[in-house]
Design a protein around this motif. Structure first.
Motif, PDB file in Angstrom:
ATOM      1  N   TYR B 108       0.830  -1.205   0.000  1.00 54.61           N
ATOM      2  CA  TYR B 108       0.000   0.000   0.000  1.00 54.61           C
ATOM      3  C   TYR B 108       0.865   1.257   0.000  1.00 54.61           C
ATOM      4  O   TYR B 108       0.566   2.237  -0.685  1.00 54.61           O
ATOM      5  CB  TYR B 108      -0.929   0.032   1.226  1.00 54.61           C
ATOM      6  CG  TYR B 108      -1.889  -1.126   1.317  1.00 54.61           C
ATOM      7  CD1 TYR B 108      -2.406  -1.733   0.174  1.00 54.61           C
ATOM      8  CD2 TYR B 108      -2.285  -1.629   2.557  1.00 54.61           C
ATOM      9  CE1 TYR B 108      -3.286  -2.802   0.265  1.00 54.61           C
ATOM     10  CE2 TYR B 108      -3.177  -2.692   2.661  1.00 54.61           C
ATOM     11  CZ  TYR B 108      -3.670  -3.279   1.518  1.00 54.61           C
ATOM     12  OH  TYR B 108      -4.538  -4.341   1.619  1.00 54.61           O
ATOM     13  N   LEU B 109       1.959   1.230   0.759  1.00 54.27           N
ATOM     14  CA  LEU B 109       2.845   2.396   0.822  1.00 54.27           C
ATOM     15  C   LEU B 109       3.450   2.678  -0.551  1.00 54.27           C
ATOM     16  O   LEU B 109       3.443   3.817  -1.023  1.00 54.27           O
ATOM     17  CB  LEU B 109       3.951   2.177   1.857  1.00 54.27           C
ATOM     18  CG  LEU B 109       5.030   3.263   1.888  1.00 54.27           C
ATOM     19  CD1 LEU B 109       4.449   4.592   2.378  1.00 54.27           C
ATOM     20  CD2 LEU B 109       6.209   2.861   2.775  1.00 54.27           C
ATOM     21  N   ARG B 110       3.954   1.631  -1.207  1.00 57.42           N
ATOM     22  CA  ARG B 110       4.568   1.831  -2.530  1.00 57.42           C
ATOM     23  C   ARG B 110       3.520   2.293  -3.542  1.00 57.42           C
ATOM     24  O   ARG B 110       3.799   3.146  -4.386  1.00 57.42           O
ATOM     25  CB  ARG B 110       5.216   0.534  -3.015  1.00 57.42           C
ATOM     26  CG  ARG B 110       6.341   0.013  -2.135  1.00 57.42           C
ATOM     27  CD  ARG B 110       7.517   0.964  -2.076  1.00 57.42           C
ATOM     28  NE  ARG B 110       8.522   0.505  -1.118  1.00 57.42           N
ATOM     29  CZ  ARG B 110       9.269   1.303  -0.373  1.00 57.42           C
ATOM     30  NH1 ARG B 110       9.134   2.617  -0.464  1.00 57.42           N
ATOM     31  NH2 ARG B 110      10.155   0.804   0.464  1.00 57.42           N
ATOM     32  N   MET B 111       2.329   1.729  -3.452  1.00 56.60           N
ATOM     33  CA  MET B 111       1.263   2.153  -4.372  1.00 56.60           C
ATOM     34  C   MET B 111       0.943   3.629  -4.184  1.00 56.60           C
ATOM     35  O   MET B 111       0.814   4.388  -5.145  1.00 56.60           O
ATOM     36  CB  MET B 111      -0.005   1.307  -4.143  1.00 56.60           C
ATOM     37  CG  MET B 111       0.130  -0.144  -4.568  1.00 56.60           C
ATOM     38  SD  MET B 111      -1.324  -1.141  -4.146  1.00 56.60           S
ATOM     39  CE  MET B 111      -2.542  -0.468  -5.254  1.00 56.60           C
ATOM     40  N   HIS B 112       0.838   4.012  -2.933  1.00 51.70           N
ATOM     41  CA  HIS B 112       0.544   5.406  -2.600  1.00 51.70           C
ATOM     42  C   HIS B 112       1.656   6.316  -3.120  1.00 51.70           C
ATOM     43  O   HIS B 112       1.388   7.372  -3.698  1.00 51.70           O
ATOM     44  CB  HIS B 112       0.416   5.514  -1.073  1.00 51.70           C
ATOM     45  CG  HIS B 112       0.214   6.902  -0.550  1.00 51.70           C
ATOM     46  ND1 HIS B 112      -0.945   7.612  -0.755  1.00 51.70           N
ATOM     47  CD2 HIS B 112       1.023   7.709   0.170  1.00 51.70           C
ATOM     48  CE1 HIS B 112      -0.836   8.801  -0.175  1.00 51.70           C
ATOM     49  NE2 HIS B 112       0.350   8.882   0.379  1.00 51.70           N
ATOM     50  N   GLN B 113       2.903   5.878  -2.940  1.00 53.62           N
ATOM     51  CA  GLN B 113       4.028   6.681  -3.419  1.00 53.62           C
ATOM     52  C   GLN B 113       4.000   6.794  -4.939  1.00 53.62           C
ATOM     53  O   GLN B 113       4.214   7.870  -5.491  1.00 53.62           O
ATOM     54  CB  GLN B 113       5.356   6.053  -2.968  1.00 53.62           C
ATOM     55  CG  GLN B 113       5.609   6.220  -1.477  1.00 53.62           C
ATOM     56  CD  GLN B 113       6.845   5.470  -1.021  1.00 53.62           C
ATOM     57  OE1 GLN B 113       7.223   4.454  -1.605  1.00 53.62           O
ATOM     58  NE2 GLN B 113       7.469   5.946   0.048  1.00 53.62           N
ATOM     59  N   LEU B 114       3.727   5.668  -5.605  1.00 52.79           N
ATOM     60  CA  LEU B 114       3.687   5.715  -7.071  1.00 52.79           C
ATOM     61  C   LEU B 114       2.592   6.668  -7.539  1.00 52.79           C
ATOM     62  O   LEU B 114       2.809   7.507  -8.412  1.00 52.79           O
ATOM     63  CB  LEU B 114       3.474   4.319  -7.645  1.00 52.79           C
ATOM     64  CG  LEU B 114       3.624   4.204  -9.164  1.00 52.79           C
ATOM     65  CD1 LEU B 114       4.074   2.801  -9.560  1.00 52.79           C
ATOM     66  CD2 LEU B 114       2.354   4.541  -9.923  1.00 52.79           C
ATOM     67  N   GLU B 115       1.423   6.544  -6.929  1.00 52.05           N
ATOM     68  CA  GLU B 115       0.306   7.392  -7.357  1.00 52.05           C
ATOM     69  C   GLU B 115       0.548   8.866  -7.055  1.00 52.05           C
ATOM     70  O   GLU B 115       0.009   9.730  -7.721  1.00 52.05           O
ATOM     71  CB  GLU B 115      -1.002   6.929  -6.697  1.00 52.05           C
ATOM     72  CG  GLU B 115      -1.481   5.589  -7.234  1.00 52.05           C
ATOM     73  CD  GLU B 115      -2.996   5.506  -7.298  1.00 52.05           C
ATOM     74  OE1 GLU B 115      -3.616   6.367  -7.936  1.00 52.05           O
ATOM     75  OE2 GLU B 115      -3.553   4.569  -6.693  1.00 52.05           O
ATOM     76  N   ASN B 116       1.354   9.144  -6.028  1.00 49.99           N
ATOM     77  CA  ASN B 116       1.651  10.542  -5.701  1.00 49.99           C
ATOM     78  C   ASN B 116       2.962  11.001  -6.327  1.00 49.99           C
ATOM     79  O   ASN B 116       3.501  12.035  -5.953  1.00 49.99           O
ATOM     80  CB  ASN B 116       1.715  10.739  -4.180  1.00 49.99           C
ATOM     81  CG  ASN B 116       0.340  10.722  -3.561  1.00 49.99           C
ATOM     82  OD1 ASN B 116      -0.623  10.356  -4.209  1.00 49.99           O
ATOM     83  ND2 ASN B 116       0.246  11.126  -2.308  1.00 49.99           N
ATOM     84  N   GLN B 117       3.478  10.172  -7.233  1.00 50.80           N
ATOM     85  CA  GLN B 117       4.747  10.462  -7.918  1.00 50.80           C
ATOM     86  C   GLN B 117       5.891  10.692  -6.942  1.00 50.80           C
ATOM     87  O   GLN B 117       6.729  11.563  -7.140  1.00 50.80           O
ATOM     88  CB  GLN B 117       4.589  11.680  -8.837  1.00 50.80           C
ATOM     89  CG  GLN B 117       3.579  11.429  -9.944  1.00 50.80           C
ATOM     90  CD  GLN B 117       3.358  12.658 -10.784  1.00 50.80           C
ATOM     91  OE1 GLN B 117       2.613  13.549 -10.387  1.00 50.80           O
ATOM     92  NE2 GLN B 117       4.001  12.726 -11.931  1.00 50.80           N
TER      93      GLN B 117
END
Lengths: 51, 294, 51
Positions: B108-117
């Motif tokens: 979830y953390l990596r997904m959130h980071q990817l989505e927030n660039q």
């Protein structure tokens, strides 16, 4: 009623655009990772070809 | 007679699981039948009453904008959300950021980071920073509350985004606000915390940045998050206040700030429900009860 | 007018879906390239480590 239809369409469009935006960010991340790998490979090749 | 007994049992049961009355549940059900949903009324309801657990996730999703107000759009939008989750997850797998055994919270953390660039290159990954740790703490708590990974990701992400967006500027002022209300409720305790040097060392980031994730057990925590999600960060101050008041005797008995901080960071998990209930009453007392017709 | 608004909304949503699909094809292509690159790197590593 008209406002209703408009706001419903807006809700759907926002979710759809969000999904599209995520794909765009995925593309950027993939590209940057690929770039990195390619330059890594070139460095390795160079190192191997100069004995 | 038997029916009476059964009814008594039932309302005692409702009482226990957090409906103060069946009436509240009924009025929420009426609100949920609206199409489009009235998000403002749902917020007001959630500010005033505890959400019945069977409707909590649905209401949270609407309040956080994961589902739009128009209920007939829900299947379509739910499909978009699911696909987006899968798209981002698959990309992270392809880039080898995550694999089959990666804990969901890290995914979830990596997904959130990817989505927030904000995703670093894999070769440049560093230890999680403070902001990441806050995210992970909230993710771990949400994981205990929500079973479905797609729902869980969206709830964490929108909770964190909304919290930072709405309250980011207020968070630094919450310690001062806590001091203010503590002076009203118990000025002796405040004076003691000040002179012993404990006041500056209270676990503010656990309380105000992680919204008590990792501090309160999930059953109590979700009643606090009802209020945060429906628009109040002040509630966090009153939970903190009530914790201090509840452990007053213990706090007055020690002058070592480190011991105080350690104790408050690892609260006993027994009477947290009572603490939350009293804190919500105090919050209503000082900040008023929202007066929308529900 | 209502029909008009509805069909306009439908058109916008369709356009957004198409953008999404196009972007998705891009990421799929990038992902398969990435996969290939990784296996290439692994072959090279293997070749280098066994003299």
């Amino acid at each position: 009623l008209l406002e209703n239809v408009k706001s419903q369409a807006k809700g759907q469009l926002q979710a759809s655009e969000n999904r599209y935006l995520a794909q765009k960010h995925v593309t950027q991340a993939l590209q940057s990772e690929l770039l990195q790998l390619y330059s890594q490979i070139e460095i390795n090749n160079l190192a191997n070809s100069t004995p | 007679m038997a029916e009476d007994l059964q009814r008594n049992f039932r309302s005692a049961y409702y009482e226990k699981v957090g409906f103060r009355g069946v009436e509240e549940k009924k009025s929420l059900e009426i609100l949920l039948k609206d199409n489009p949903l009235d998000v403002e009324k749902l917020s007001t309801f959630s500010q005033r009453f505890p959400l019945p657990s069977m409707y909590r996730m649905h209401v949270w999703k609407v309040l956080l904008g994961i589902l739009p107000p128009h209920t007939d759009s829900h299947p379509l939008v739910a499909r978009y959300r699911q696909e987006q989750y899968e798209d981002v997850r698959e990309a992270l797998k392809a880039m080898r950021f995550v694999h089959a055994a990666t804990p969901y919270t890290e995914l979830y953390l990596r997904m959130h980071q990817l989505e927030n660039q904000k995703l670093m290159r894999r070769s440049e990954l560093t230890q999680p920073g403070e902001e990441d740790e806050d995210f992970l703490a909230i993710a771990r708590a949400m994981e205990e509350i929500v079973d479905d990974p797609v729902d869980c990701y969206w709830l964490i992400r929108c909770f964190v985004n909304q919290f930072n967006h709405k309250f980011g500027d207020s968070i630094p002022h919450l310690p001062k606000s806590l001091e203010h209300f503590l002076s009203q409720e118990d000025s002796r305790l405040l004076a003691h915390l000040k002179t012993s040097g404990s006041l500056v060392l209270l676990p503010y980031s656990l309380w105000f940045r992680r919204c008590f994730a990792g501090s309160l057990p999930e059953s109590s925590l979700q009643r606090v998050w009802d209020k945060v999600i429906s628009g109040s960060c002040k509630i966090l101050v009153f939970i903190a206040l009530e914790i201090l008041l509840s452990y007053k005797i213990m706090l007055m008995g020690t002058s070592r700030p480190e011991a105080v901080a350690k104790f408050l960071s690892n609260l006993p998990q027994e009477n947290t429900d009572a603490i939350v209930t009293k804190a919500i009453d105090l919050w209503h007392k000082y900040c008023g009860t929202p007066m929308h017709s529900v």
